[in-house]
Every structure is written in structure tokens, then in C-alpha cells.
Design a protein around this motif. Structure first.
Motif, PDB file in Angstrom:
ATOM      1  N   ARG A  63      -3.859 -33.118  37.828  1.00 40.98           N
ATOM      2  CA  ARG A  63      -4.797 -34.193  37.506  1.00 40.98           C
ATOM      3  C   ARG A  63      -5.748 -33.778  36.395  1.00 40.98           C
ATOM      4  O   ARG A  63      -6.118 -34.598  35.543  1.00 40.98           O
ATOM      5  CB  ARG A  63      -5.571 -34.598  38.762  1.00 40.98           C
ATOM      6  CG  ARG A  63      -4.737 -35.379  39.771  1.00 40.98           C
ATOM      7  CD  ARG A  63      -5.622 -36.022  40.820  1.00 40.98           C
ATOM      8  NE  ARG A  63      -6.283 -35.026  41.647  1.00 40.98           N
ATOM      9  CZ  ARG A  63      -5.782 -34.549  42.780  1.00 40.98           C
ATOM     10  NH1 ARG A  63      -4.598 -34.975  43.208  1.00 40.98           N
ATOM     11  NH2 ARG A  63      -6.444 -33.658  43.485  1.00 40.98           N
ATOM     12  N   SER A  64      -6.147 -32.504  36.382  1.00 40.94           N
ATOM     13  CA  SER A  64      -7.024 -32.024  35.309  1.00 40.94           C
ATOM     14  C   SER A  64      -6.305 -32.072  33.966  1.00 40.94           C
ATOM     15  O   SER A  64      -6.876 -32.493  32.951  1.00 40.94           O
ATOM     16  CB  SER A  64      -7.490 -30.598  35.612  1.00 40.94           C
ATOM     17  OG  SER A  64      -8.221 -30.553  36.822  1.00 40.94           O
ATOM     18  N   LYS A 109      -6.108 -35.618  32.880  1.00 42.49           N
ATOM     19  CA  LYS A 109      -7.408 -36.087  32.400  1.00 42.49           C
ATOM     20  C   LYS A 109      -7.675 -35.575  30.992  1.00 42.49           C
ATOM     21  O   LYS A 109      -8.161 -36.312  30.126  1.00 42.49           O
ATOM     22  CB  LYS A 109      -8.503 -35.623  33.357  1.00 42.49           C
ATOM     23  CG  LYS A 109      -9.885 -36.133  33.001  1.00 42.49           C
ATOM     24  CD  LYS A 109     -10.911 -35.689  34.026  1.00 42.49           C
ATOM     25  CE  LYS A 109     -12.302 -36.206  33.669  1.00 42.49           C
ATOM     26  NZ  LYS A 109     -13.307 -35.769  34.677  1.00 42.49           N
ATOM     27  N   LYS A 141      -5.422 -37.510  28.558  1.00 41.94           N
ATOM     28  CA  LYS A 141      -5.915 -38.860  28.278  1.00 41.94           C
ATOM     29  C   LYS A 141      -7.156 -38.836  27.399  1.00 41.94           C
ATOM     30  O   LYS A 141      -7.426 -39.797  26.679  1.00 41.94           O
ATOM     31  CB  LYS A 141      -6.222 -39.589  29.591  1.00 41.94           C
ATOM     32  CG  LYS A 141      -4.983 -39.959  30.389  1.00 41.94           C
ATOM     33  CD  LYS A 141      -5.351 -40.738  31.642  1.00 41.94           C
ATOM     34  CE  LYS A 141      -4.107 -41.169  32.407  1.00 41.94           C
ATOM     35  NZ  LYS A 141      -4.454 -41.937  33.638  1.00 41.94           N
ATOM     36  N   GLY A 142      -7.903 -37.727  27.454  1.00 39.60           N
ATOM     37  CA  GLY A 142      -9.101 -37.637  26.631  1.00 39.60           C
ATOM     38  C   GLY A 142      -8.823 -37.319  25.176  1.00 39.60           C
ATOM     39  O   GLY A 142      -9.716 -37.443  24.336  1.00 39.60           O
TER      40      GLY A 142
END
Length: 473
Positions: A14-15, A18, A21-22
Motif C-alpha cells: 500500500r505504501s 501510495k 499514485k503521488g
């Protein structure tokens, strides 16, 4: 996968997601392109090196087949009828490695008979030994020439002891009379040159491939970076437009609510005005005219001078009341006139009707306005001066009209005793303060009322010069 790994992999994934996506669009493209470039470099480099190695092996196999058919095959023909090679033939084979043409390329020779036994070897310790046949040996007995660079084995250990890399070639030996495979000749060549050539070709192919892919990636990255900047700019512009549209919708909603409320209030005020007007006409002129009719009826049998005089007086008072009511409702003709002319006519009508004096000040009235605005301004001045005359006896009446960029500001003031708090309408035939406020709000205008004890009252209206219909949502 252990339970610990399964539990801890989730937050890590998940990190990474994230972080991914950033990243901006060009950063994502650069990351993927770099990964693909490296993977493609290794894949293409490996394919090129294998192709070069296969071509060299194929060429070496062809050369070996020529050596065998011309040099080795005549010396081992006795294997067609025997399982071993005579000492004379072994000496002749040894001579090939010492002084013959093979000494330039071949470091060792083995000859296998059909039973898988080594019948000749440049290493005498291997003669007569049998080993499990390899696939290359079986293919050679089947008539195929095979070549390979292999790891050391039990039967090739002596050759590897003197050379770092050995290139093996298996070639069938045919019976010159029957054409059958009677043995297999195995050549060992020094593969150092082959390994160096393959390594150099691999490095060059990797460098060239990475260079070409890097150029392509940089070119595409420049295009994607430009597109990403355009997308970011358009996203920012779209966000600004959405915010502006949201604010415009909010303003329009508030304006629509204000207009609807103003229209409803105007309707209610008009109803109250009509009822008040009817009551005034009934209680004033109608009563006086009725009294005059009664006096005329009293004098029907003969001329009664007193009755006629009373009737004339009642009718005259009724006419004055009707004229006063009409004068309070009528506006001067505004067609073909400028705003300043309309304001001056409204003030003059008030002065003529009330016998009072009004100071009119106009500033910056250079922009023309619509008929709606002129009517609204004249009504505002008319009602403001009427209230000033009624409550302040016309003391210190003043009208100030100032033109701004897109608005007009109208101030009606007096120097009377002021207006009691909370009073917004006096119930007179005039529209009153509430009606004025509703009229202004219907044109997107505003009105403020200020009053001070023994210092007078001030009405201020501000409305736009041009009326625009709001767009439908």
C-alpha cells in the motif's frame, strides 16, 4: 510464504501504491521506461550473444566435419569390422595433433565406437573406458554434427586441466563402403577466443541497445513531460473554472432567492397599496362627492345658496385629494431624456407639488442606463422626498446622485427630527420604504436607511447601471 510475510507485505504494498499514485505522469513514464530499457537491454544482449555463439559453433562444426572426412575418417575405417584401433593408426592420429593441420585448432581428440567406448584419446588414460553417452554423442551416432561449450565432466577433465574453456564438437565417422556411422570423433578446441568474442559482442550489444533505448526513452519522455505539463495546467485551469463556477452558482442562487423574495414582497406591497389607495379614495374624495350630492339634493326644490356653496367646496376638496393622489403616483416622461434630466424633472415636480426647496447634486453621470434603472431611481427619489416632506416638513431636503464604474449611488436626506426606530412604512398611499427596498432588490440593488434624532434621515440606494439576466443553471 510465511504468515509474517503475508501480514507485513500488505502495508508495504500500500505504501508503494501510495508513492506511485503521488508521482506525476512524466515520473511514472520515466520509471517504467527505465525498467523496460534495462530489461530489454539484457534480453536483446543475451539474444545477440547467443546468436553469435551459435553462428561460431555452427562454423566450427562445419570445419570439424571437413577435418574428420579428410583426416580422421581414413584412419579409423577399421572400426567397421573391429572394436579397437591398431597401434599404427593411433600413432598416425597422434601425429595429426603434433605436426598436422589440426594442431592449430584442436587440443584433443577422442574416438568413440558404437558401444560408447573410447577407442582412441590423446589422453591414454581414457582409452578403453566407457561413459554414459551424452545427448550430443547420441545425436552424432544418429548422423548429426553437434557442438557445445560444456562444463567439465569425467571424460573431459584432462582437457579442462590445461584450458579455461573447452569447445566440444561431435562429428560422425562414416564407413567409406557402406556409408554407415561406425564411430564418432570428438574434437576439443580452445574456447577462450570464442568466450572473449561472445563477451565482447554481449557488452557491445548491451551498450548499443541501452544507448538506442535511452535515446528513445528520452525522446518520449520529453513528449510526455510536455503533455504532463499541459495536463497539469489544464487541470489547474479546470479547478479554477470549477471554483469560479461554484461561486457564480452560489451568487446566482442567492440572487434568485433575493429576486423571488423581492418579487413576492412587491406583490404584497402592491396589494397593500391598492387597499390603502381604495380606502383613501373612499374616505376622501368619495365622501366629499357624496356630501356634495346630498347638498344638491337638498336644494332640488329651490335654489339654496348655502347648499350650493357647500357642494362646490366639497367637490373642490375632492378634486384636490384626487390630484394629490395622482401626483404622488405619476412620474415625469423619461422617454428620450438623459438620467440627469429625469432626476431634475422629478425634483421640480416635488417642489411644485409641496412648495418646498430641494438641493440636487449630480456627479459623474456620463454613462447611460436602462429605462428600468431610470424609473427605479426616479421612484426612489420621489418616495424619499415624499417621506421627507411628510415627516420632516421638507426641511433640508437634498438629493445626491453619483455615478460609479458600473453602479449608481443615490442619496436622499433631510434635516428633520428623524425617524423612530423600527418604522419602515407609514401606511400612506406611497410605496413606502419596504416597497422601495423590494424594487431595488429586484434590480440587484441595495438600500440602507439611517436616521438620527433631531438630525434627520438619510436613504441610500445603490444599483447597477446595466441589467443582465442570469444564465440558467
Amino acid at each position: 510464504m510465511s504468515l509474517y510475510t503475508a501480514v507485513t507485505a500488505g502495508p508495504f504494498d500500500r505504501s508503494l501504491l501510495k508513492i506511485w499514485k503521488g508521482l506525476s505522469l512524466d515520473c511514472r513514464f520515466a520509471t517504467l521506461a527505465l525498467f523496460l530499457a534495462i530489461a530489454s537491454t539484457f534480453a536483446i544482449g543475451g539474444w545477440v550473444s547467443r546468436s553469435i555463439e551459435n553462428r561460431i559453433l555452427s562454423r566450427s562444426s562445419g570445419v570439424a566435419s571437413v577435418y574428420i572426412s579428410d583426416l580422421v575418417s581414413p584412419l579409423v575405417q577399421e572400426l567397421a569390422s573391429s572394436d579397437r584401433i591398431s597401434a599404427e593408426r593411433r600413432d598416425q592420429l597422434d601425429a595429426l595433433l603434433v605436426s598436422g593441420a589440426l594442431r592449430l585448432h584442436v587440443v584433443a581428440i577422442k574416438v568413440w565406437n558404437s558401444s560408447g567406448t573410447i577407442v582412441y584419446s590423446s589422453s591414454r588414460d581414457l582409452v578403453g573406458k566407457r561413459f554414459a553417452p551424452s545427448q550430443s554423442l547420441l545425436n552424432a551416432f544418429a548422423g548429426a554434427i553437434t557442438s557445445e561449450v560444456n562444463e567439465p565432466s569425467a571424460e573431459s577433465a584432462p582437457e579442462f586441466s590445461e584450458h579455461d574453456a573447452i569447445f566440444e564438437v561431435y562429428a560422425p565417422v562414416y564407413d567409406q563402403n557402406t556409408g554407415k556411422v561406425i564411430a564418432v570423433a570428438e574434437f576439443y578446441e580452445d574456447a577462450a577466443e570464442l568466450v572473449d568474442v561472445v563477451a565482447i559482442a554481449k557488452r557491445h550489444s548491451w551498450m548499443f541497445t541501452f544507448f538506442i533505448l535511452s535515446c528513445n526513452v528520452l525522446g518520449f519522455l520529453a513528449v510526455v513531460h510536455g503533455a504532463s505539463r499541459i495536463i497539469d495546467q489544464q487541470r489547474d485551469q479546470l479547478s479554477q473554472q470549477i471554483n469560479q463556477l461554484s461561486r457564480a452558482v452560489a451568487r446566482e442562487t442567492a440572487l434568485r432567492t433575493q429576486i423571488e423574495r423581492g418579487a413576492q414582497n412587491v406583490f404584497d406591497e402592491n396589494e397593500r397599496f391598492l387597499r390603502a389607495l381604495g380606502a383613501d379614495l373612499h374616505d376622501g374624495p368619495a365622501q366629499l362627492i357624496g356630501l356634495a350630492l346630498l347638498r344638491l339634493d337638498d336644494g332640488a326644490g329651490g335654489v339654496n345658496r348655502t347648499s350650493l356653496e357647500q357642494a362646490r367646496t366639497a367637490i373642490a376638496e375632492a378634486m384636490r385629494d384626487v390630484r394629490a393622489i395622482a401626483a404622488g403616483l405619476l412620474l415625469p416622461d423619461i422617454s428620450g431624456r438623459t438620467l440627469e434630466d429625469c432626476l431634475a424633472a422629478t425634483v421640480r415636480n416635488h417642489e411644485a407639488r409641496t412648495g418646498t426647496s430641494v438641493t440636487l447634486v449630480c456627479e459623474n453621470l456620463t454613462t447611460e442606463c436602462s429605462d428600468q434603472v431610470r424609473i427605479c431611481v426616479c421612484r426612489f427619489i420621489q418616495e424619499g422626498l415624499a417621506n421627507s416632506f411628510r415627516h420632516a416638513q421638507g426641511i433640508g431636503q437634498r438629493v445626491t446622485v453619483v455615478g460609479e464604474t458600473d453602479f449608481i449611488r443615490v442619496t436622499v436626506s433631510d434635516s428633520g427630527p428623524g425617524m423612530p426606530k423600527g418604522r419602515v412604512s407609514d401606511g400612506s398611499p406611497h410605496l413606502g420604504l419596504i416597497s422601495l427596498k423590494n424594487r431595488l432588490e429586484s434590480l440587484n440593488g441595495t438600500m440602507t436607511v439611517s436616521s438620527w434624532p433631531r438630525r434627520g434621515t438619510q436613504l441610500v440606494a445603490r444599483l447597477p447601471l446595466k441589467m443582465e439576466k442570469p444564465d440558467a443553471v
